[in-house]
Design an enzyme around this catalytic site. Sequence first.
Site, PDB file in Angstrom:
ATOM      1  CG  ASP A   1      -1.692   1.247   1.396  1.00  0.00           C
ATOM      2  OD1 ASP A   1      -2.531   1.528   0.532  1.00  0.00           O
ATOM      3  OD2 ASP A   1      -1.469   1.965   2.393  1.00  0.00           O
TER       4      ASP A   1
ATOM      5  CB  THR B   1       1.663   1.571   3.777  1.00  0.00           C
ATOM      6  OG1 THR B   1       0.356   1.206   4.223  1.00  0.00           O
ATOM      7  CG2 THR B   1       2.624   0.413   4.000  1.00  0.00           C
TER       8      THR B   1
ATOM      9  NE  ARG C   1      -5.162   8.002   4.774  1.00  0.00           N
ATOM     10  CZ  ARG C   1      -5.028   7.226   3.720  1.00  0.00           C
ATOM     11  NH1 ARG C   1      -5.349   7.653   2.508  1.00  0.00           N
ATOM     12  NH2 ARG C   1      -4.572   5.985   3.850  1.00  0.00           N
TER      13      ARG C   1
ATOM     14  CB  SER D   1      -1.980   2.748  -4.615  1.00  0.00           C
ATOM     15  OG  SER D   1      -2.541   3.948  -4.126  1.00  0.00           O
ATOM     16  CG  ASN D   2      -7.980   2.656  -2.713  1.00  0.00           C
ATOM     17  OD1 ASN D   2      -8.334   1.645  -3.299  1.00  0.00           O
ATOM     18  ND2 ASN D   2      -8.325   2.904  -1.457  1.00  0.00           N
TER      19      ASN D   2
ATOM     20  CE  LYS E   1      -5.033  -1.229  -1.865  1.00  0.00           C
ATOM     21  NZ  LYS E   1      -3.842  -0.886  -1.049  1.00  0.00           N
TER      22      LYS E   1
ATOM     23  CB  SER F   1      -1.683  -2.317   4.213  1.00  0.00           C
ATOM     24  OG  SER F   1      -2.466  -1.142   4.366  1.00  0.00           O
TER      25      SER F   1
ATOM     26  CG  ASN G   1      -4.239   2.356   5.468  1.00  0.00           C
ATOM     27  OD1 ASN G   1      -4.289   3.322   6.206  1.00  0.00           O
ATOM     28  ND2 ASN G   1      -3.604   2.390   4.296  1.00  0.00           N
TER      29      ASN G   1
ATOM     30  CG  PHE H   1      -9.465   0.053   5.114  1.00  0.00           C
ATOM     31  CD1 PHE H   1      -9.645  -0.292   3.777  1.00  0.00           C
ATOM     32  CD2 PHE H   1      -8.643   1.134   5.410  1.00  0.00           C
ATOM     33  CE1 PHE H   1      -9.036   0.441   2.764  1.00  0.00           C
ATOM     34  CE2 PHE H   1      -8.041   1.864   4.406  1.00  0.00           C
ATOM     35  CZ  PHE H   1      -8.231   1.516   3.084  1.00  0.00           C
ATOM     36  CG  ASP H   2      -5.138  -2.279   2.144  1.00  0.00           C
ATOM     37  OD1 ASP H   2      -5.781  -3.028   1.384  1.00  0.00           O
ATOM     38  OD2 ASP H   2      -4.087  -1.692   1.813  1.00  0.00           O
TER      39      ASP H   2
END
Length: 227
Positions: free
Chosen positions: A13, A17, A44, A121-122, A154, A178, A180, A182-183
Amino acid sequence: MEEIAMPETLAFDIYGTLVDPLKMEEKLEPFAGEKAGHLAKLWREKQLEYTFRRALMRRYEDFGVCTRQALAFATQSVGLELSREDERNLISAYQSLPAFEDALPGLRALRSQGHEMSAFSNGVEESARKVLEQAGLFEYLNTVISADEVKSFKPDPEVYRHACERLGGAPEEVWLVSSNPFDVIGAKSFGMRAAWVRRDPKTLLDPWDIEPDLVVRDLLHLAKELG
Protein backbone atom coordinates in the site's frame (compact mmCIF):
# COMPACT_ATOMS: atom_id res chain seq x y z
CA MET A 1 21.23 -26.55 8.73
CA GLU A 2 19.92 -22.99 8.73
CA GLU A 3 16.64 -22.62 6.85
CA ILE A 4 16.89 -20.34 3.80
CA ALA A 5 14.03 -17.87 3.46
CA MET A 6 12.28 -17.95 0.10
CA PRO A 7 11.54 -14.75 -1.82
CA GLU A 8 7.99 -13.52 -1.42
CA THR A 9 5.64 -11.49 -3.64
CA LEU A 10 4.90 -8.27 -1.77
CA ALA A 11 2.26 -5.68 -2.67
CA PHE A 12 2.77 -2.44 -0.75
CA ASP A 13 0.00 0.00 0.00
CA ILE A 14 1.22 3.56 -0.61
CA TYR A 15 -0.81 6.17 1.28
CA GLY A 16 -0.38 5.67 5.02
CA THR A 17 2.13 2.83 4.53
CA LEU A 18 4.98 4.16 2.40
CA VAL A 19 4.15 7.89 2.51
CA ASP A 20 2.43 9.90 5.23
CA PRO A 21 -0.75 11.84 4.31
CA LEU A 22 -0.91 13.43 7.76
CA LYS A 23 2.23 15.41 6.93
CA MET A 24 -0.11 17.66 4.95
CA GLU A 25 -0.53 19.37 8.31
CA GLU A 26 2.58 21.40 7.47
CA LYS A 27 1.04 22.60 4.19
CA LEU A 28 -2.24 23.43 5.92
CA GLU A 29 -0.73 25.49 8.74
CA PRO A 30 -0.64 28.78 6.77
CA PHE A 31 -4.39 28.48 6.26
CA ALA A 32 -5.61 26.72 9.40
CA GLY A 33 -3.05 27.56 12.09
CA GLU A 34 -3.51 25.40 15.17
CA LYS A 35 -6.35 23.54 13.46
CA ALA A 36 -3.99 22.20 10.79
CA GLY A 37 -3.43 18.83 12.47
CA HIS A 38 -7.15 18.26 12.91
CA LEU A 39 -7.76 19.35 9.33
CA ALA A 40 -5.13 16.98 7.91
CA LYS A 41 -6.64 14.07 9.85
CA LEU A 42 -10.18 14.94 8.77
CA TRP A 43 -9.06 15.25 5.15
CA ARG A 44 -7.57 11.77 5.26
CA GLU A 45 -10.60 10.27 7.01
CA LYS A 46 -13.01 11.77 4.49
CA GLN A 47 -10.82 10.70 1.58
CA LEU A 48 -11.09 7.08 2.71
CA GLU A 49 -14.79 7.39 3.53
CA TYR A 50 -15.51 8.66 0.02
CA THR A 51 -13.68 5.72 -1.55
CA PHE A 52 -15.69 3.27 0.58
CA ARG A 53 -19.00 4.93 -0.27
CA ARG A 54 -18.28 5.23 -3.99
CA ALA A 55 -17.25 1.57 -4.20
CA LEU A 56 -20.45 0.47 -2.46
CA MET A 57 -22.66 2.74 -4.53
CA ARG A 58 -20.91 1.84 -7.80
CA ARG A 59 -20.57 5.57 -8.41
CA TYR A 60 -16.87 5.51 -9.21
CA GLU A 61 -14.75 8.63 -9.39
CA ASP A 62 -11.00 8.27 -9.15
CA PHE A 63 -8.87 8.77 -6.06
CA GLY A 64 -7.92 12.28 -7.11
CA VAL A 65 -11.58 13.31 -7.15
CA CYS A 66 -12.12 11.74 -3.71
CA THR A 67 -9.06 13.61 -2.42
CA ARG A 68 -10.23 16.95 -3.77
CA GLN A 69 -13.79 16.53 -2.52
CA ALA A 70 -12.54 15.43 0.90
CA LEU A 71 -10.42 18.58 1.13
CA ALA A 72 -13.47 20.69 0.29
CA PHE A 73 -15.50 19.00 3.03
CA ALA A 74 -12.71 19.26 5.60
CA THR A 75 -12.05 22.95 5.01
CA GLN A 76 -15.74 23.81 5.04
CA SER A 77 -16.20 21.90 8.29
CA VAL A 78 -13.76 24.25 10.08
CA GLY A 79 -15.10 27.37 8.40
CA LEU A 80 -12.11 27.76 6.07
CA GLU A 81 -12.61 29.04 2.54
CA LEU A 82 -9.77 28.36 0.12
CA SER A 83 -9.22 30.09 -3.18
CA ARG A 84 -9.09 27.84 -6.23
CA GLU A 85 -5.37 28.52 -6.49
CA ASP A 86 -4.79 27.52 -2.87
CA GLU A 87 -6.83 24.37 -3.39
CA ARG A 88 -4.82 23.48 -6.51
CA ASN A 89 -1.57 24.08 -4.64
CA LEU A 90 -2.62 21.79 -1.79
CA ILE A 91 -3.69 19.04 -4.17
CA SER A 92 -0.37 19.43 -5.98
CA ALA A 93 1.48 19.20 -2.66
CA TYR A 94 -0.28 15.87 -2.10
CA GLN A 95 1.91 14.51 -4.90
CA SER A 96 4.98 15.17 -2.75
CA LEU A 97 4.04 13.41 0.46
CA PRO A 98 7.15 12.44 2.43
CA ALA A 99 8.12 8.83 2.94
CA PHE A 100 8.01 7.37 6.43
CA GLU A 101 11.49 7.26 7.92
CA ASP A 102 11.71 3.48 7.68
CA ALA A 103 10.30 3.20 4.13
CA LEU A 104 13.46 3.70 2.10
CA PRO A 105 15.83 1.55 4.21
CA GLY A 106 13.08 -1.03 4.61
CA LEU A 107 12.44 -1.36 0.89
CA ARG A 108 16.18 -1.46 0.25
CA ALA A 109 16.61 -4.31 2.75
CA LEU A 110 13.66 -6.25 1.33
CA ARG A 111 14.94 -5.79 -2.22
CA SER A 112 18.36 -7.14 -1.18
CA GLN A 113 16.61 -10.29 0.07
CA GLY A 114 15.22 -10.93 -3.41
CA HIS A 115 11.52 -10.30 -2.80
CA GLU A 116 9.28 -9.31 -5.72
CA MET A 117 7.90 -5.90 -4.73
CA SER A 118 5.18 -3.75 -6.26
CA ALA A 119 3.01 -0.86 -5.14
CA PHE A 120 -0.73 -1.51 -4.80
CA SER A 121 -2.89 1.55 -4.32
CA ASN A 122 -6.30 3.15 -4.56
CA GLY A 123 -4.51 5.98 -6.33
CA VAL A 124 -4.49 6.42 -10.09
CA GLU A 125 -1.33 4.84 -11.50
CA GLU A 126 0.20 8.07 -12.82
CA SER A 127 -0.36 9.95 -9.58
CA ALA A 128 0.79 7.06 -7.40
CA ARG A 129 3.95 6.67 -9.47
CA LYS A 130 4.67 10.39 -9.11
CA VAL A 131 4.25 10.21 -5.32
CA LEU A 132 6.68 7.28 -5.14
CA GLU A 133 9.20 9.00 -7.38
CA GLN A 134 9.03 12.22 -5.36
CA ALA A 135 9.56 10.20 -2.18
CA GLY A 136 12.57 8.37 -3.67
CA LEU A 137 10.92 4.95 -3.42
CA PHE A 138 9.86 3.97 -6.91
CA GLU A 139 13.18 2.45 -7.97
CA TYR A 140 12.70 -0.33 -5.41
CA LEU A 141 9.29 -1.36 -6.79
CA ASN A 142 8.58 -3.30 -9.96
CA THR A 143 5.36 -1.57 -10.89
CA VAL A 144 2.25 0.21 -9.62
CA ILE A 145 -1.04 -1.67 -9.48
CA SER A 146 -4.00 0.69 -9.22
CA ALA A 147 -7.56 0.08 -8.09
CA ASP A 148 -8.48 2.52 -10.85
CA GLU A 149 -7.86 -0.29 -13.32
CA VAL A 150 -11.06 -2.00 -12.11
CA LYS A 151 -12.91 1.25 -11.28
CA SER A 152 -13.36 0.46 -7.61
CA PHE A 153 -11.49 0.79 -4.33
CA LYS A 154 -10.12 -1.36 -1.55
CA PRO A 155 -11.53 -3.29 0.26
CA ASP A 156 -13.66 -4.45 -2.70
CA PRO A 157 -12.58 -8.08 -3.29
CA GLU A 158 -12.30 -7.35 -7.02
CA VAL A 159 -9.44 -4.96 -6.31
CA TYR A 160 -7.45 -7.64 -4.47
CA ARG A 161 -8.30 -10.18 -7.20
CA HIS A 162 -6.94 -7.75 -9.78
CA ALA A 163 -3.70 -7.29 -7.84
CA CYS A 164 -3.14 -11.04 -7.60
CA GLU A 165 -3.81 -11.46 -11.32
CA ARG A 166 -1.38 -8.67 -12.16
CA LEU A 167 1.25 -10.28 -9.96
CA GLY A 168 0.64 -13.75 -11.38
CA GLY A 169 0.02 -15.46 -8.08
CA ALA A 170 -2.79 -17.16 -6.24
CA PRO A 171 -4.09 -15.07 -3.30
CA GLU A 172 -2.27 -17.22 -0.75
CA GLU A 173 0.99 -16.59 -2.62
CA VAL A 174 0.78 -12.78 -2.44
CA TRP A 175 1.41 -10.57 0.58
CA LEU A 176 -0.30 -7.26 1.16
CA VAL A 177 1.84 -4.90 3.24
CA SER A 178 -0.26 -2.11 4.73
CA SER A 179 -0.60 0.16 7.75
CA ASN A 180 -4.34 0.50 7.17
CA PRO A 181 -6.43 -1.98 9.20
CA PHE A 182 -9.30 -1.96 6.68
CA ASP A 183 -6.83 -2.92 3.94
CA VAL A 184 -5.28 -5.74 5.98
CA ILE A 185 -8.74 -7.15 6.79
CA GLY A 186 -9.86 -6.78 3.17
CA ALA A 187 -6.84 -8.65 1.85
CA LYS A 188 -7.14 -11.44 4.42
CA SER A 189 -10.86 -11.78 3.73
CA PHE A 190 -10.02 -12.30 0.06
CA GLY A 191 -7.45 -14.96 0.92
CA MET A 192 -4.16 -13.07 0.63
CA ARG A 193 -1.49 -13.04 3.27
CA ALA A 194 -1.03 -9.73 5.04
CA ALA A 195 1.59 -7.90 7.07
CA TRP A 196 0.21 -5.10 9.20
CA VAL A 197 2.69 -2.26 9.67
CA ARG A 198 1.69 -0.99 13.10
CA ARG A 199 3.96 2.01 13.61
CA ASP A 200 1.77 3.39 16.37
CA PRO A 201 1.11 0.79 19.10
CA LYS A 202 -2.10 2.64 19.96
CA THR A 203 -3.60 1.79 16.55
CA LEU A 204 -6.19 -0.97 16.82
CA LEU A 205 -7.25 -3.65 14.38
CA ASP A 206 -11.01 -3.95 14.04
CA PRO A 207 -12.32 -6.87 16.16
CA TRP A 208 -13.63 -8.93 13.23
CA ASP A 209 -11.78 -12.15 14.08
CA ILE A 210 -9.57 -11.62 11.03
CA GLU A 211 -5.90 -11.41 11.92
CA PRO A 212 -2.82 -10.48 9.87
CA ASP A 213 -0.13 -13.08 9.28
CA LEU A 214 2.50 -10.67 10.57
CA VAL A 215 2.42 -7.55 12.73
CA VAL A 216 5.54 -5.42 12.37
CA ARG A 217 6.52 -2.03 13.77
CA ASP A 218 8.06 -0.82 10.50
CA LEU A 219 9.45 -2.04 7.17
CA LEU A 220 12.88 -2.81 8.62
CA HIS A 221 11.16 -5.12 11.08
CA LEU A 222 9.31 -6.70 8.12
CA ALA A 223 12.62 -7.35 6.38
CA LYS A 224 13.91 -9.04 9.52
CA GLU A 225 10.81 -11.23 9.77
CA LEU A 226 10.86 -12.25 6.11
CA GLY A 227 14.64 -12.53 5.85
